[in-house]
Write an enzyme that holds these catalytic residues in place. Sequence first.
Site: not given
Ligand code: KPL
Length: 263
Positions: A8, A119, A170, A13, A178, A252, A240
Amino acid sequence: MKKCYLLGAGSMGTLAAYYLQQAGVDVLAANRPLLTRRLFWPQGTHSASLSLGADDNQPIAFLVVATKGPDTATALTPLLPRLHTASTIICLQNGMGTLDNIALPQGTTVLYAVTTNAAWREQGQVHIVAENTTLLGGELTQAPPWFAKLTAHWPGLSWCDDIVYEQWRKLTVNAVINPLTAIYRCKNGELLTMPKAFEQMQFIAAQCDRIASRMFPHWPNDTLERAIQVANDTAKNTSSMLADVLAGRTTEFEFINGYLIKH
Ligand code: KPL
């Protein structure tokens, strides 16, 4: 660690592969031919090119799994015959439970990385937004011998004795931010300016605290405060999950909110 395979080559990655190479590790692209990427640091300070060798189909001692949650089983299954009792998997993914239904060989050591690095990737280019902290830990009672060398080349990397707790810290923030950004198609910070979205943040955060405090008796019930903080800190980010929705990819969700619901 002399050689490591990367499964990945998304933004996280690629960044991990870069740090590993800096630490003198030979990084090969699992299941792929030679892979090249260019990394760009914030404010155009500098850039670097990264080249990962093609897979050599040899037994795997170290594997970084950085696929999207929903792609993990399909990507990892062909590699299983190459893993063995002394293999270490470093799971660098959003969400939890991504390896749950995969029959890893007995004795495989799984480590988990929890990172606040940010990133994004556009084809062969990885744009680093922020290098923050990365915690690594898992099925080992202490940091393995190769870890010290890696910390010298991986900014903000430290060993964590209770990675599951950190994963939940997290996970709960991601569970609040998200899906709502995906529903409202908004930047992270905009959630705080929409009364309806903010009400939903409060609701989801309370549910997260309820579930997490059953798992961890000392859970501080602070998911809402942390989610607000992260939404502020990453106000201009596309989450994301929203990025997945916009690109037509499976999200996800199953490994974030879905994982929480199962607990
Ligand atoms: O981890 C994140 C994601 O987008 O998956 C956050 C912390 C919400 C930052 O965009």
